[in-house]
Design a protein around this motif. Structure first.
Motif, PDB file in Angstrom:
ATOM      1  N   MET A   1      78.536  66.554  70.155  1.00  7.76           N
ATOM      2  CA  MET A   1      80.342  66.085  70.585  1.00  7.76           C
ATOM      3  C   MET A   1      80.382  65.263  71.448  1.00  7.76           C
ATOM      4  O   MET A   1      79.654  65.008  72.240  1.00  7.76           O
ATOM      5  N   ARG A   2      80.670  63.551  70.332  1.00  9.78           N
ATOM      6  CA  ARG A   2      81.488  62.666  71.054  1.00  9.78           C
ATOM      7  C   ARG A   2      82.117  63.440  72.724  1.00  9.78           C
ATOM      8  O   ARG A   2      83.220  63.020  71.916  1.00  9.78           O
ATOM      9  N   LEU A   3      82.189  62.065  73.719  1.00 12.08           N
ATOM     10  CA  LEU A   3      83.566  62.534  74.454  1.00 12.08           C
ATOM     11  C   LEU A   3      83.969  61.195  75.224  1.00 12.08           C
ATOM     12  O   LEU A   3      82.174  60.787  75.348  1.00 12.08           O
ATOM     13  N   ASP A   4      84.772  60.682  75.785  1.00  9.74           N
ATOM     14  CA  ASP A   4      85.132  59.340  76.955  1.00  9.74           C
ATOM     15  C   ASP A   4      85.582  60.654  77.808  1.00  9.74           C
ATOM     16  O   ASP A   4      86.201  61.572  77.958  1.00  9.74           O
ATOM     17  N   THR A   5      84.679  59.333  78.974  1.00  9.75           N
ATOM     18  CA  THR A   5      85.346  59.890  80.645  1.00  9.75           C
ATOM     19  C   THR A   5      86.640  59.682  80.983  1.00  9.75           C
ATOM     20  O   THR A   5      87.291  58.773  79.427  1.00  9.75           O
ATOM     21  N   ARG A 135      84.920  54.398  87.411  1.00  9.54           N
ATOM     22  CA  ARG A 135      84.743  55.220  86.524  1.00  9.54           C
ATOM     23  C   ARG A 135      84.492  54.909  85.275  1.00  9.54           C
ATOM     24  O   ARG A 135      85.574  55.183  84.322  1.00  9.54           O
ATOM     25  N   GLY A 136      83.722  54.138  84.584  1.00  9.60           N
ATOM     26  CA  GLY A 136      83.292  53.301  83.980  1.00  9.60           C
ATOM     27  C   GLY A 136      82.328  53.525  82.971  1.00  9.60           C
ATOM     28  O   GLY A 136      80.696  53.848  83.047  1.00  9.60           O
ATOM     29  N   ARG A 137      81.882  52.738  82.191  1.00  6.94           N
ATOM     30  CA  ARG A 137      80.729  52.646  81.432  1.00  6.94           C
ATOM     31  C   ARG A 137      79.572  52.271  81.925  1.00  6.94           C
ATOM     32  O   ARG A 137      79.773  51.527  82.768  1.00  6.94           O
ATOM     33  N   LEU A 138      78.180  52.147  81.634  1.00  5.54           N
ATOM     34  CA  LEU A 138      77.179  51.412  82.004  1.00  5.54           C
ATOM     35  C   LEU A 138      77.015  49.765  81.615  1.00  5.54           C
ATOM     36  O   LEU A 138      76.975  48.846  82.510  1.00  5.54           O
ATOM     37  N   ASP A 139      77.120  49.700  80.861  1.00  4.23           N
ATOM     38  CA  ASP A 139      77.184  48.099  80.092  1.00  4.23           C
ATOM     39  C   ASP A 139      77.592  48.109  78.430  1.00  4.23           C
ATOM     40  O   ASP A 139      78.633  49.299  78.219  1.00  4.23           O
ATOM     41  N   ASP A 140      78.443  47.058  78.191  1.00  7.44           N
ATOM     42  CA  ASP A 140      78.800  46.883  76.391  1.00  7.44           C
ATOM     43  C   ASP A 140      77.727  46.838  75.661  1.00  7.44           C
ATOM     44  O   ASP A 140      77.404  46.745  74.543  1.00  7.44           O
ATOM     45  N   ALA A 141      76.625  47.347  76.237  1.00  2.00           N
ATOM     46  CA  ALA A 141      75.440  47.598  75.011  1.00  2.00           C
ATOM     47  C   ALA A 141      75.294  47.997  74.095  1.00  2.00           C
ATOM     48  O   ALA A 141      74.247  48.371  73.008  1.00  2.00           O
ATOM     49  N   GLY A 142      75.483  49.508  74.800  1.00  2.00           N
ATOM     50  CA  GLY A 142      75.964  50.587  73.602  1.00  2.00           C
ATOM     51  C   GLY A 142      74.626  51.243  73.397  1.00  2.00           C
ATOM     52  O   GLY A 142      73.713  51.384  73.995  1.00  2.00           O
ATOM     53  N   LEU A 143      74.433  51.539  72.042  1.00  2.00           N
ATOM     54  CA  LEU A 143      72.890  52.381  71.891  1.00  2.00           C
ATOM     55  C   LEU A 143      72.381  51.959  71.609  1.00  2.00           C
ATOM     56  O   LEU A 143      70.990  52.161  71.479  1.00  2.00           O
ATOM     57  N   VAL A 144      72.563  50.149  71.354  1.00  2.00           N
ATOM     58  CA  VAL A 144      71.471  49.448  70.362  1.00  2.00           C
ATOM     59  C   VAL A 144      70.717  48.880  71.373  1.00  2.00           C
ATOM     60  O   VAL A 144      69.439  48.491  71.262  1.00  2.00           O
ATOM     61  N   GLY A 145      71.312  48.312  72.776  1.00  2.00           N
ATOM     62  CA  GLY A 145      71.038  47.387  73.925  1.00  2.00           C
ATOM     63  C   GLY A 145      70.918  46.130  73.583  1.00  2.00           C
ATOM     64  O   GLY A 145      71.618  46.044  72.163  1.00  2.00           O
ATOM     65  N   PRO A 167      87.262  47.249  89.869  1.00  2.00           N
ATOM     66  CA  PRO A 167      88.170  47.111  89.231  1.00  2.00           C
ATOM     67  C   PRO A 167      89.387  47.534  88.646  1.00  2.00           C
ATOM     68  O   PRO A 167      88.822  48.946  88.313  1.00  2.00           O
ATOM     69  N   ARG A 168      90.671  46.769  87.787  1.00  2.00           N
ATOM     70  CA  ARG A 168      92.167  48.006  87.734  1.00  2.00           C
ATOM     71  C   ARG A 168      91.796  48.008  86.194  1.00  2.00           C
ATOM     72  O   ARG A 168      92.131  49.279  86.090  1.00  2.00           O
ATOM     73  N   GLU A 169      91.368  47.174  85.289  1.00  2.00           N
ATOM     74  CA  GLU A 169      90.778  48.026  84.161  1.00  2.00           C
ATOM     75  C   GLU A 169      89.324  48.222  84.153  1.00  2.00           C
ATOM     76  O   GLU A 169      88.202  47.535  84.653  1.00  2.00           O
ATOM     77  N   GLN A 170      89.216  49.260  83.554  1.00  2.66           N
ATOM     78  CA  GLN A 170      87.945  50.206  83.009  1.00  2.66           C
ATOM     79  C   GLN A 170      87.722  50.163  81.555  1.00  2.66           C
ATOM     80  O   GLN A 170      88.576  50.996  80.980  1.00  2.66           O
ATOM     81  N   ILE A 171      86.170  50.129  81.183  1.00  6.47           N
ATOM     82  CA  ILE A 171      86.457  50.866  79.540  1.00  6.47           C
ATOM     83  C   ILE A 171      85.415  52.182  80.082  1.00  6.47           C
ATOM     84  O   ILE A 171      84.452  52.352  81.091  1.00  6.47           O
ATOM     85  N   ALA A 172      86.008  53.604  80.126  1.00  7.83           N
ATOM     86  CA  ALA A 172      84.984  54.470  79.417  1.00  7.83           C
ATOM     87  C   ALA A 172      83.969  54.759  79.141  1.00  7.83           C
ATOM     88  O   ALA A 172      83.236  54.007  78.211  1.00  7.83           O
ATOM     89  N   SER A 173      83.225  55.098  80.443  1.00 11.53           N
ATOM     90  CA  SER A 173      81.869  55.175  79.594  1.00 11.53           C
ATOM     91  C   SER A 173      82.155  57.054  78.501  1.00 11.53           C
ATOM     92  O   SER A 173      83.195  57.875  78.197  1.00 11.53           O
ATOM     93  N   MET A 174      81.140  56.587  77.248  1.00 12.83           N
ATOM     94  CA  MET A 174      80.783  57.632  75.987  1.00 12.83           C
ATOM     95  C   MET A 174      79.873  58.583  76.322  1.00 12.83           C
ATOM     96  O   MET A 174      78.864  57.874  76.174  1.00 12.83           O
ATOM     97  N   GLY A 175      79.707  59.625  76.106  1.00 13.80           N
ATOM     98  CA  GLY A 175      78.271  60.622  75.832  1.00 13.80           C
ATOM     99  C   GLY A 175      78.737  61.908  75.202  1.00 13.80           C
ATOM    100  O   GLY A 175      79.239  62.298  74.792  1.00 13.80           O
ATOM    101  N   CYS A 176      77.307  62.198  75.128  1.00 16.13           N
ATOM    102  CA  CYS A 176      77.297  64.168  74.744  1.00 16.13           C
ATOM    103  C   CYS A 176      77.841  65.105  75.690  1.00 16.13           C
ATOM    104  O   CYS A 176      78.311  64.794  77.276  1.00 16.13           O
ATOM    105  N   SER A 177      78.733  66.087  75.898  1.00 15.79           N
ATOM    106  CA  SER A 177      79.443  67.073  76.526  1.00 15.79           C
ATOM    107  C   SER A 177      78.272  67.692  77.268  1.00 15.79           C
ATOM    108  O   SER A 177      77.363  67.609  76.541  1.00 15.79           O
ATOM    109  N   ILE A 178      78.534  67.971  78.524  1.00 16.94           N
ATOM    110  CA  ILE A 178      78.217  68.253  79.622  1.00 16.94           C
ATOM    111  C   ILE A 178      78.080  69.697  79.116  1.00 16.94           C
ATOM    112  O   ILE A 178      78.875  70.426  78.504  1.00 16.94           O
ATOM    113  N   LYS A 179      76.997  70.507  78.781  1.00 19.43           N
ATOM    114  CA  LYS A 179      76.832  71.969  78.700  1.00 19.43           C
ATOM    115  C   LYS A 179      76.500  73.404  79.449  1.00 19.43           C
ATOM    116  O   LYS A 179      75.923  73.343  80.133  1.00 19.43           O
ATOM    117  N   TRP A 180      77.751  73.764  79.661  1.00 21.68           N
ATOM    118  CA  TRP A 180      78.000  74.492  80.520  1.00 21.68           C
ATOM    119  C   TRP A 180      77.852  75.869  79.630  1.00 21.68           C
ATOM    120  O   TRP A 180      77.401  76.638  78.887  1.00 21.68           O
TER     121      TRP A 180
END
Length: 181
Positions: A1-5, A135-145, A167-180
């Motif tokens: 499941m994909r989640l955003d921070t 608290r945002g993304r690594l970069d704008d390259a997504g999954l493909v680089g 920066p005041r404007e930040q784009i959330a990181s997205m990924g898989c859920s942590i497996k609790w």
């Protein structure tokens, strides 16, 4: 499941922690708070999002380390149910991708819970005083680089070092859920 921070909680004071790497060496968060700040990355081995950014993460964190930032990675997944995230495989994953930072096991999952980590990868950029500023993304390259990627996280960390604030404007990181557990 994909989640955003979640949105960055500017100024939130990062709690202290001590965790071990797969070899049993202990690392304390405050000892790695660099003169310019600290990046804490919640990652794991098996997540396709992390697999796709691992080499870019290694490159960007190497640059941050050389510029006086601290970097720690934390693996909070329940590796008893997700064996691909076990400590021996963490060590191999770090070596394969050339991680120059400690990759730590959150055995009890307390650090992930205390930090409110949501997805993998989840990046926490702290200023030199340990206050959350990114608290945002690594970069704008997504999954493909991409060869022409915007190095969002590294630019934010450099701004934090320069001004103490992210920066005041930040784009959330997205990924898989942590497996609790």
């Amino acid at each position: 499941m994909r989640l955003d921070t979640p949105i960055c909680d500017f100024g939130w004071k990062a709690p202290e922690f001590t965790l071990k790497d797969p070899d049993g060496n202990s690392f304390t968060m405050s000892d790695h708070l660099g003169q310019k700040g600290l990046l804490i990355a919640f990652i794991c081995n098996h997540c396709p999002y992390v697999k796709n950014i691992a080499d870019r993460l290694a490159q960007d964190t190497s640059d941050l380390l050389s510029e006086g930032f601290g970097v720690l990675a934390v693996m909070s997944n329940d590796y008893t149910d997700y064996e691909a995230d076990s400590p021996p495989l963490m060590k191999r994953f770090a070596q394969e991708h050339g991680f120059a930072f400690p990759y730590l096991v959150d055995e009890t999952q307390e650090v992930g819970k205390t930090y409110g980590a949501v997805c993998i990868p989840d990046f926490f950029g702290l200023n030199k005083d340990g206050a959350l500023q990114y608290r945002g993304r690594l970069d704008d390259a997504g999954l493909v680089g991409s060869d022409t990627r915007d190095r969002t996280l590294i630019n934010a960390m450099r701004q934090i070092a320069e001004t103490g604030q992210g920066p005041r404007e930040q784009i959330a990181s997205m990924g898989c859920s942590i497996k609790w557990r």
